[in-house]
Design a protein around this motif. Sequence first.
Motif, short mmCIF file in Angstrom:
data_model
loop_
_atom_site.label_atom_id
_atom_site.label_comp_id
_atom_site.label_asym_id
_atom_site.label_seq_id
_atom_site.Cartn_x
_atom_site.Cartn_y
_atom_site.Cartn_z
N PHE A 54 0.79 -1.23 0.00
CA PHE A 54 0.00 0.00 0.00
C PHE A 54 0.83 1.29 0.00
CE2 PHE A 54 -2.93 -3.21 1.65
CZ PHE A 54 -4.01 -2.99 0.81
N ILE A 55 2.11 1.22 0.30
CA ILE A 55 2.94 2.43 0.22
C ILE A 55 2.93 3.02 -1.20
CG2 ILE A 55 5.35 3.21 0.20
CD1 ILE A 55 5.76 1.72 2.80
N PRO A 56 2.96 2.19 -2.26
CA PRO A 56 3.00 2.78 -3.61
C PRO A 56 1.86 3.73 -3.93
CG PRO A 56 3.55 0.46 -3.73
CD PRO A 56 3.13 0.72 -2.33
N VAL A 57 0.70 3.57 -3.27
CA VAL A 57 -0.41 4.47 -3.58
C VAL A 57 -0.49 5.63 -2.60
CG1 VAL A 57 -1.77 2.64 -4.67
CG2 VAL A 57 -2.04 3.08 -2.22
N SER A 58 0.48 5.71 -1.66
CA SER A 58 0.42 6.77 -0.64
C SER A 58 0.57 8.15 -1.26
CB SER A 58 1.50 6.54 0.42
OG SER A 58 2.79 6.56 -0.14
N SER A 59 1.50 8.30 -2.21
CA SER A 59 1.70 9.60 -2.84
C SER A 59 0.45 10.02 -3.63
CB SER A 59 2.92 9.55 -3.76
OG SER A 59 3.14 10.79 -4.39
N TRP A 60 -0.15 9.06 -4.37
CA TRP A 60 -1.37 9.36 -5.12
C TRP A 60 -2.50 9.74 -4.18
CZ3 TRP A 60 -6.24 7.17 -5.19
CH2 TRP A 60 -7.09 7.56 -6.24
N MET A 61 -2.63 9.01 -3.07
CA MET A 61 -3.68 9.31 -2.09
C MET A 61 -3.51 10.71 -1.51
SD MET A 61 -5.85 6.68 -1.52
CE MET A 61 -6.31 6.66 0.21
N ALA A 62 -2.25 11.08 -1.22
CA ALA A 62 -1.99 12.41 -0.64
C ALA A 62 -2.37 13.51 -1.62
CB ALA A 62 -0.52 12.52 -0.24
N ILE A 189 -4.08 6.56 -11.45
CA ILE A 189 -3.38 5.51 -10.73
C ILE A 189 -3.19 4.29 -11.63
CG2 ILE A 189 -5.49 4.48 -9.78
CD1 ILE A 189 -3.86 4.00 -7.20
N ASP A 190 -2.05 3.65 -11.49
CA ASP A 190 -1.68 2.49 -12.30
C ASP A 190 -2.25 1.23 -11.65
OD1 ASP A 190 -0.45 0.64 -13.92
OD2 ASP A 190 1.53 0.87 -13.00
N PHE A 191 -3.52 0.93 -11.92
CA PHE A 191 -4.16 -0.23 -11.29
C PHE A 191 -3.53 -1.56 -11.71
CE2 PHE A 191 -7.73 2.72 -10.43
CZ PHE A 191 -7.86 2.47 -9.07
N PRO A 192 -3.20 -1.77 -13.00
CA PRO A 192 -2.51 -3.04 -13.33
C PRO A 192 -1.18 -3.18 -12.59
CG PRO A 192 -3.36 -1.99 -15.31
CD PRO A 192 -3.52 -0.99 -14.21
N GLY A 193 -0.42 -2.08 -12.49
CA GLY A 193 0.83 -2.14 -11.75
C GLY A 193 0.61 -2.41 -10.27
N ALA A 239 6.13 -1.91 -16.12
CA ALA A 239 6.64 -0.61 -15.66
C ALA A 239 7.51 0.07 -16.71
CB ALA A 239 7.43 -0.79 -14.36
N LEU A 240 8.23 -0.71 -17.49
CA LEU A 240 9.09 -0.14 -18.51
C LEU A 240 8.33 0.24 -19.78
CD1 LEU A 240 12.20 -2.50 -18.17
CD2 LEU A 240 11.88 -0.20 -17.22
N ARG A 241 7.05 -0.14 -19.82
CA ARG A 241 6.25 0.13 -21.02
C ARG A 241 5.32 1.32 -20.85
NH1 ARG A 241 4.16 -4.46 -21.16
NH2 ARG A 241 2.08 -3.98 -20.31
N VAL A 242 4.77 1.54 -19.65
CA VAL A 242 3.80 2.61 -19.44
C VAL A 242 4.49 3.91 -19.07
CG1 VAL A 242 2.05 0.93 -18.77
CG2 VAL A 242 3.42 2.06 -17.01
N GLU A 243 3.77 5.01 -19.24
CA GLU A 243 4.37 6.34 -19.00
C GLU A 243 4.50 6.65 -17.52
OE1 GLU A 243 3.67 11.05 -20.25
OE2 GLU A 243 2.21 9.50 -20.83
N HIS A 244 3.48 6.33 -16.72
CA HIS A 244 3.50 6.65 -15.29
C HIS A 244 3.24 5.38 -14.47
CE1 HIS A 244 3.74 10.83 -16.28
NE2 HIS A 244 2.57 10.82 -16.89
N PRO A 245 4.26 4.52 -14.32
CA PRO A 245 4.04 3.28 -13.57
C PRO A 245 3.94 3.55 -12.07
CG PRO A 245 6.35 3.49 -14.16
CD PRO A 245 5.63 4.63 -14.83
N LEU A 246 3.37 2.60 -11.37
CA LEU A 246 3.23 2.72 -9.92
C LEU A 246 4.59 2.88 -9.25
CD1 LEU A 246 0.97 2.46 -7.67
CD2 LEU A 246 1.75 0.11 -7.43
N LEU A 247 5.52 2.03 -9.60
CA LEU A 247 6.91 2.13 -9.15
C LEU A 247 7.77 2.35 -10.38
CD1 LEU A 247 6.95 -0.92 -6.70
CD2 LEU A 247 6.75 1.49 -6.08
N ASP A 248 8.29 3.56 -10.54
CA ASP A 248 9.02 3.92 -11.75
C ASP A 248 10.46 3.42 -11.65
OD1 ASP A 248 9.95 4.91 -14.09
OD2 ASP A 248 9.44 7.01 -13.68
N LEU A 249 10.70 2.22 -12.16
CA LEU A 249 12.02 1.61 -12.06
C LEU A 249 13.07 2.36 -12.87
CD1 LEU A 249 10.97 -2.15 -12.34
CD2 LEU A 249 11.26 -0.75 -10.29
#
Length: 463
Positions: A54-62, A189-193, A239-249
Amino acid sequence: MRLTPLILAVALFMENMDSTVIATSLADIARDIGTEPIALKLALTSYLVALAIFIPVSSWMADRFGARNVFRGAMAVFVLGSVACAHSNSLTAFVAARFLQGMGGAMMTPVARLVLVRATPRNELVNAMAWLTIPGLIGPIVGPPFGGFLTTYLSWHWIFLINVPIGILGIWLVGAFLPDTKRNAPRAIDFPGFFLAGSAFAFFVFGVSVVSLPALPTYYGFIAMVLGVVLGGFYVAHALRVEHPLLDLRLLRFPYFRTAVVAGTFFRLGLGATPFLFPLMLQLVFGMTAFESGMVTFSSAIGALAAKFVATWLFERFGFRNTLALATFVTTLGIAAFAFYDATTPGAIIIGILIISGFAQSTFWTGSNAFTFADIDDKDVGGANVIAQVWGQLTFALGVALGGGILEASHLMRGGELVVADFRIAFAIVAAVCAVSVIMFLRLPRDAGRHLAQEGVGASGGE
């Protein structure tokens, strides 16, 4: 500069006290709910897995709902999870309640850190991080002896119920004094990610945890680990394919950020095992009560608190490379020292080493938290913060699983009750893992991150 981090630190205080209290009380909780102490590593890892999910969605939630609102809601969820822990009467219920706590914790600390990073000039970040973590360190000082006292003389249930008044106080302080920070326009939000990354973390850590768990067949663990790896591979491709992935590697292209993440991985793997292993050794092998164990383990927090008052000066004087390398080296020696303790080791020696090790660990956290952003642009701070937080919690969970797995493997090969030799093997291996981080930090340039501490000390020298 002080008010905001001090208010935000209420969450750190509650989380840090909770984590140190439960480590001290594992043996008593296991006896009461009818399970083995080693099996309770599931309760520790379930909390950390919830953080990683759930940390990955913390920034989006804020950005979507406002940092102040999310922060207060997270504390409320954490308090509800604490009440659920206190009323658990089985391993399954306890693990589920810890997962609920982790859902609240997933929003508390990262949102607090994000607010601070956004509100603080980069050259004052080390000093601001120190103010954020000083009150949070009071939790580990108070937690072990207080929690041990409650467990020994009342019951372990009270170690979770003490979060209720602290959480209510924090919710009130945030609502009364913390301004709602400026929000960025939330991205979709990147739901698939979210599904792929969350499932990968959950399956892999669960698999590692149950491989050596006596209550479940071993093949369950291996199947879960394979599923976690496969889903993780799918996430990387996504993550390497989408523009705004949940965790941008792609942020791993920044060398200082990459070093902070990778070197920190080995540090957390080694350090994550010790809060699980050490209290168990003191109670199951050395015969201490929870209160006596807590009176020993809390001493590391004294060193940690002392370090916060000199950390900025250390990084300004000796640089990030040398200070981080030395801090990880001293921490490694402290973990290795656990392998040489027995029932006749003087308590003064154990406490002295814990204080020194706590000083080194605290120095590492202060510097690492700032060094993570050393070469990150302002626009990428949120993404870097999410990766660092998620990976940090995941590797802590793996550290608990690693320590518990080594302990159980040694126990099964030898047979009989747990003895000090089983713990010595575990501490020696996790210390060797932690030592890898020393080598990685020594490979940094001599002036790496110099601008973070040098300008920060100059700007805040009168604080």
